[in-house]
Design a protein around this motif. Structure first.
Motif, PDB file in Angstrom:
ATOM      1  N   SER A   5      -1.839   2.528  -0.236  1.00  0.00           N
ATOM      2  CA  SER A   5      -2.892   1.616  -0.661  1.00  0.00           C
ATOM      3  C   SER A   5      -2.332   0.221  -0.784  1.00  0.00           C
ATOM      4  N   GLY A   6      -3.210  -0.769  -1.004  1.00  0.00           N
ATOM      5  CA  GLY A   6      -2.780  -2.153  -1.109  1.00  0.00           C
ATOM      6  C   GLY A   6      -1.950  -2.438  -2.327  1.00  0.00           C
ATOM      7  N   ARG A   7      -1.913  -1.527  -3.301  1.00  0.00           N
ATOM      8  CA  ARG A   7      -1.180  -1.770  -4.537  1.00  0.00           C
ATOM      9  C   ARG A   7       0.287  -1.421  -4.422  1.00  0.00           C
ATOM     10  N   SER A   8       0.699  -0.805  -3.320  1.00  0.00           N
ATOM     11  CA  SER A   8       2.057  -0.288  -3.221  1.00  0.00           C
ATOM     12  C   SER A   8       3.112  -1.370  -3.124  1.00  0.00           C
ATOM     13  N   GLU A   9       2.721  -2.644  -2.883  1.00  0.00           N
ATOM     14  CA  GLU A   9       3.721  -3.698  -2.766  1.00  0.00           C
ATOM     15  C   GLU A   9       3.960  -4.414  -4.092  1.00  0.00           C
ATOM     16  N   ARG A  10       3.280  -4.011  -5.154  1.00  0.00           N
ATOM     17  CA  ARG A  10       3.395  -4.732  -6.416  1.00  0.00           C
ATOM     18  C   ARG A  10       4.770  -4.582  -7.046  1.00  0.00           C
ATOM     19  N   GLU A  11       5.310  -3.361  -6.993  1.00  0.00           N
ATOM     20  CA  GLU A  11       6.572  -3.093  -7.661  1.00  0.00           C
ATOM     21  C   GLU A  11       7.416  -2.205  -6.765  1.00  0.00           C
ATOM     22  N   GLY A  75       8.753  12.016   2.178  1.00  0.00           N
ATOM     23  CA  GLY A  75       9.625  11.006   2.755  1.00  0.00           C
ATOM     24  C   GLY A  75       8.938   9.694   3.065  1.00  0.00           C
ATOM     25  N   GLY A  76       7.611   9.691   3.175  1.00  0.00           N
ATOM     26  CA  GLY A  76       6.905   8.461   3.511  1.00  0.00           C
ATOM     27  C   GLY A  76       6.557   7.639   2.290  1.00  0.00           C
ATOM     28  N   LYS A  77       5.759   6.613   2.518  1.00  0.00           N
ATOM     29  CA  LYS A  77       5.328   5.742   1.428  1.00  0.00           C
ATOM     30  C   LYS A  77       4.159   6.384   0.686  1.00  0.00           C
ATOM     31  N   LEU A  78       4.169   6.194  -0.617  1.00  0.00           N
ATOM     32  CA  LEU A  78       3.130   6.766  -1.460  1.00  0.00           C
ATOM     33  C   LEU A  78       2.116   5.697  -1.841  1.00  0.00           C
ATOM     34  N   ALA A  79       0.881   6.119  -2.005  1.00  0.00           N
ATOM     35  CA  ALA A  79      -0.167   5.235  -2.503  1.00  0.00           C
ATOM     36  C   ALA A  79      -0.151   5.252  -4.026  1.00  0.00           C
ATOM     37  N   TYR A  80      -0.807   4.272  -4.611  1.00  0.00           N
ATOM     38  CA  TYR A  80      -0.944   4.209  -6.053  1.00  0.00           C
ATOM     39  C   TYR A  80      -2.213   4.934  -6.494  1.00  0.00           C
ATOM     40  N   LEU A  81      -2.202   5.345  -7.743  1.00  0.00           N
ATOM     41  CA  LEU A  81      -3.447   5.774  -8.360  1.00  0.00           C
ATOM     42  C   LEU A  81      -4.395   4.581  -8.377  1.00  0.00           C
ATOM     43  N   GLU A  82      -5.608   4.777  -7.886  1.00  0.00           N
ATOM     44  CA  GLU A  82      -6.558   3.670  -7.857  1.00  0.00           C
ATOM     45  C   GLU A  82      -7.126   3.365  -9.236  1.00  0.00           C
ATOM     46  N   LYS A  83      -7.378   4.429 -10.000  1.00  0.00           N
ATOM     47  CA  LYS A  83      -8.041   4.209 -11.282  1.00  0.00           C
ATOM     48  C   LYS A  83      -7.827   5.397 -12.198  1.00  0.00           C
ATOM     49  N   ILE A  84      -7.592   5.098 -13.469  1.00  0.00           N
ATOM     50  CA  ILE A  84      -7.626   6.133 -14.504  1.00  0.00           C
ATOM     51  C   ILE A  84      -9.050   6.140 -15.039  1.00  0.00           C
ATOM     52  N   VAL A  85      -9.808   7.143 -14.708  1.00  0.00           N
ATOM     53  CA  VAL A  85     -11.221   7.186 -15.091  1.00  0.00           C
ATOM     54  C   VAL A  85     -11.370   7.147 -16.593  1.00  0.00           C
ATOM     55  N   SER A  86     -10.514   7.889 -17.277  1.00  0.00           N
ATOM     56  CA  SER A  86     -10.560   7.940 -18.732  1.00  0.00           C
ATOM     57  C   SER A  86      -9.207   8.428 -19.233  1.00  0.00           C
ATOM     58  N   PRO A  87      -8.739   7.891 -20.356  1.00  0.00           N
ATOM     59  CA  PRO A  87      -7.475   8.386 -20.904  1.00  0.00           C
ATOM     60  C   PRO A  87      -7.609   9.740 -21.600  1.00  0.00           C
ATOM     61  N   GLU A  88      -8.837  10.286 -21.645  1.00  0.00           N
ATOM     62  CA  GLU A  88      -9.067  11.576 -22.294  1.00  0.00           C
ATOM     63  C   GLU A  88      -8.419  12.685 -21.475  1.00  0.00           C
TER      64      GLU A  88
END
Length: 717
Positions: A5-11, A75-88
């Motif tokens: 996903s597009g978030r994978s370059e953040r960290e 072995g490949g690149k992983l995507a990020y979790l897009e959203k935590i729907v709820s912390p429950e």
């Protein structure tokens, strides 16, 4: 694994934890967890059990976070979790493990099982602050269950168990066995086993059973006592279950109780309130509505209550430190889940008991073949009353088709209401007691035939069966709904019709004429009565809808028994026995005038078992016959239903165990066919794995025709 996903370059990905997610995609070849990266901003909320949104195959889909790991083998690149729907954290780790085991047992997908286990989210309810947890009425005993992080007991299965406790060793571990009171005599210098009930716990009516006090003590001590309980006729079974739950709570552990329908749920709900007090349990029912159901689910998930009772869905209740699972009347077909992968509540609870190393109670007035197998293998012990206690509680039971009755009443073999049944009902009504009449079929005249030649009346349009909804109604087709006002018998030309099968409403009409001056009530699918007063009245009910009389029925009449006994079903006799015992259990004891009349031949095995009130003998007989014929539960069976070409393709792909026996095909609904697969119980896991593997291959190939897989289907033929 997961797409980028597009978030994978953040960290830097190597510094981030990994979340394993069960993605809600019902495709067998994708039935495995997928790894995603967790951003630092989501680190606190992304805990095991929460709902998440992820990118999967270019789409945003839902899922559950199963666990957090330090790294991924991908072995490949992983995507990020897009959203935590709820912390429950709605998916308890113990329930997640159970769901995986159930999916494996039934050749299903984990995502399908989780859809059954966790109710849909209700955001407004979730946002409400949780109520304070109730304070226990009594402190946990010194023998309370160990912490969940403690190592499992010796008989716990390593890793993911087979989820089939019924083929465990014939000799269960002594430390976990339920020891009947009769087996506690000292041997040599051995001290006498202590089966006394702990202080602070009322044994209630369990002291009427040989192993009752020992069972309660084992629960209070936190031991995993496993039992099959045959309740006495007239027993307040809901109260007994509540007392067992109280003993478990006293031992510091939780309880899950599953009943078949809302009427039984109300009884157990009231009993738990009386025994445990308010605020110590929740009752889960699909009729509650989404908001209230989710509120009660959260009360269990947040561990605010130690006891959860409910209908079928409650088998997944996330109770903390579960110490006891209970199922009442496990032979009721309402316990079978109609959605994929079609698990049975009894098997789910037994699997849960095995995984959690906790106690289990399979209870009812009747006993199924599966319950008898638990006793034969030693996985569970029997709780029953002595014969003298049973005789004191049982009603007098008489058939109408044996030789003495036929000598007195030659028409008893063909009469729908023989003289013995009529006299028994009249005597009970004259004494001021209600009379229960059980009729297998609902409606007025569900089936009619030609009055002249007895040819069954069929619809001229679709050939469906005709029936009458009332005395003045015209015949109506049960299939297409068309009226056949001008029906003429195609065999003889006669227009008059006669009853082939009499329903509950017609029976009530006839009994109203037979017993004038007494009210006649009906209880069935359209209107179910919960209770009736202790006054003279005739109550006509279909099986499962019998109301409870305040002081018990003076008489119970079991009519049209042939309709139950002659069904073309493997479990016809077992189901008949269950329905008879459940109705007869509502009768007063024989010493106070209670009597049951079964309109059937007294030489039949179900009738003999009913007369002696011996469901154990009947269950043993049924199990022996099924073992000789290699039918469940003595063997494991699976059914494949679909178009002929789809089933053939499926079987060509499946790598079935060598001992697999193919039965069929037989016609199924519409243009489909059904193939049965049979293996020994030792090959059950291999069969389920082979079926799921074949389904995954067809899913990956995008096969256009579906094949329905059922393990141990309710109906075989």
């Amino acid at each position: 694994m997961a797409t980028k996903s597009g978030r994978s370059e953040r960290e830097p990905a190597e510094r981030l934890p990994v979340a394993r997610v069960c993605v809600d995609v019902p495709l067998p070849h994708l039935d495995r967890p997928f790894d995603y990266l967790v951003a630092s901003t989501d680190d606190e909320a992304a805990q095991p059990g929460v709902r998440v949104k992820v990118r999967f195959a270019g789409q945003l889909v839902s899922g559950f976070l199963l666990e957090r790991v330090e790294s991924s083998p991908h072995g490949g690149k992983l995507a990020y979790l897009e959203k935590i729907v709820s912390p429950e954290q709605v998916l308890d780790p113990e329930v997640a493990q159970l769901a995986r085991a159930v999916a494996d047992r039934y050749a299903g997908n984990l995502s399908d099982v989780l859809r059954l286990a966790v109710p849909p989210r209700h955001a407004r309810v979730e946002a409400q602050p949780p109520k304070a947890a109730p304070v226990a009425d009594a402190p946990p005993s010194d023998n309370a269950a160990p912490d969940a992080d403690a190592p499992p007991s010796d008989n716990a299965l390593a890793g993911v168990p087979s989820s089939d406790p019924q083929h465990e060793s014939d000799a269960p571990a002594a430390s976990h066995a339920l020891t009947p009171a009769t087996s506690t005599e000292p041997q040599g210098d051995s001290p006498r086993a202590d089966t006394s009930v702990p202080s602070g716990l009322d044994p209630g009516g369990w002291d009427k059973y040989v192993a009752g006090p020992a069972f309660l003590k084992a629960l209070a001590d936190g031991r995993n006592a496993r039992a099959v309980w045959g309740a006495l006729p007239g027993e307040d079974w809901a109260r007994r279950i509540a007392e067992a739950a109280a003993a478990t709570v006293l031992g510091g552990r939780g309880v899950v109780i599953v009943v078949a329908d809302a009427r039984d749920l109300d009884r157990v709900d009231q009993a738990l309130s009386a025994v445990l007090g308010s605020g110590r349990h929740v009752a889960l029912n699909a009729a509650l509505g989404p908001a209230e159901r989710y509120r009660r689910f959260l009360a269990a998930s947040r561990h605010q209550v130690p006891v959860v009772v409910g209908t079928r869905a409650a088998m997944w209740a996330p109770v903390a430190k579960v110490g006891l699972v209970v199922i009442w009347d496990d032979g009721d077909d309402l316990h079978a889940e109609p959605r994929s992968p079609y698990p049975h509540a009894r098997e789910v609870l037994l699997t849960r008991a095995q995984l959690a190393d906790c106690a289990a109670l399979v209870a009812g007035f009747a006993r199924t073949g599966e319950g008898q197998l638990l006793l034969q293998t030693g996985w569970a012990r029997e709780i029953s009353a002595a014969r003298d206690v049973l005789r004191a509680h049982a009603p007098a039971i008489a058939p109408t088709g044996d030789d003495p009755q036929l000598a007195r009443d030659p028409g008893a073999a063909t009469a729908r209401l023989p003289s013995l049944a009529w006299q028994t009902a009249r005597t009970a009504l004259q004494s001021g007691a209600p009379v229960l009449v059980q009729v297998p079929r609902r409606g007025y005249l569900p089936s009619v035939a030609c009055a002249e030649c007895r040819t069954p009346a069929r619809c001229p349009q679709c050939s469906g069966p005709l029936g009458l909804q009332g005395a003045r109604d015209v015949p109506t087709c049960h299939w297409c709904g068309r009226a056949a006002a001008a029906y003429t018998c195609p065999a003889c030309g006669e227009r008059r019709l006669r009853a082939s099968i009499t329903g509950a409403r017609r029976t009530a009409e006839e009994l109203g004429r037979a017993f004038p001056g007494f009210p006649v009530r009906t209880s069935g699918k359209d209107e179910i009565l919960d209770t009736v007063p202790a006054e003279a009245a005739v109550v006509v009910a279909t099986p499962g809808a019998e109301p409870v009389a305040a002081d018990g029925y003076g008489a119970v009449l079991l009519l049209d028994t042939w309709a139950l006994l002659t069904r073309s079903d493997l479990r016809a006799a077992e189901e008949t026995m269950r329905r008879w015992l459940n109705a007869a259990a509502l009768t007063r004891p024989a010493r106070t005038g209670g009597k049951v009349v079964v309109v059937a031949d007294g030489s039949l095995a179900p009738v003999q078992a009913l007369i002696r009130w011996d469901p154990a003998w009947f269950a043993q007989r049924e199990l022996t016959e099924r073992r000789e014929l290699s039918f469940p539960p003595a063997a494991r069976m699976a059914s494949l239903t679909g178009r002929a070409e789809a089933v053939s393709e499926f079987l060509s792909i499946a790598r079935l165990p060598e001992d697999t026996e193919l039965l069929g095909p037989v016609p199924a609904d519409e243009d489909q066919e059904r193939m049965l697969l049979r293996v020994p119980r030792s090959q059950a896991a291999a069969l389920a794995h082979a079926l799921h593997e074949a389904a995954a291959v067809r899913s990956a190939k995008k096969a256009p025709l579906t094949v329905r897989i059922e393990i141990d289907p309710a109906a075989l033929f």
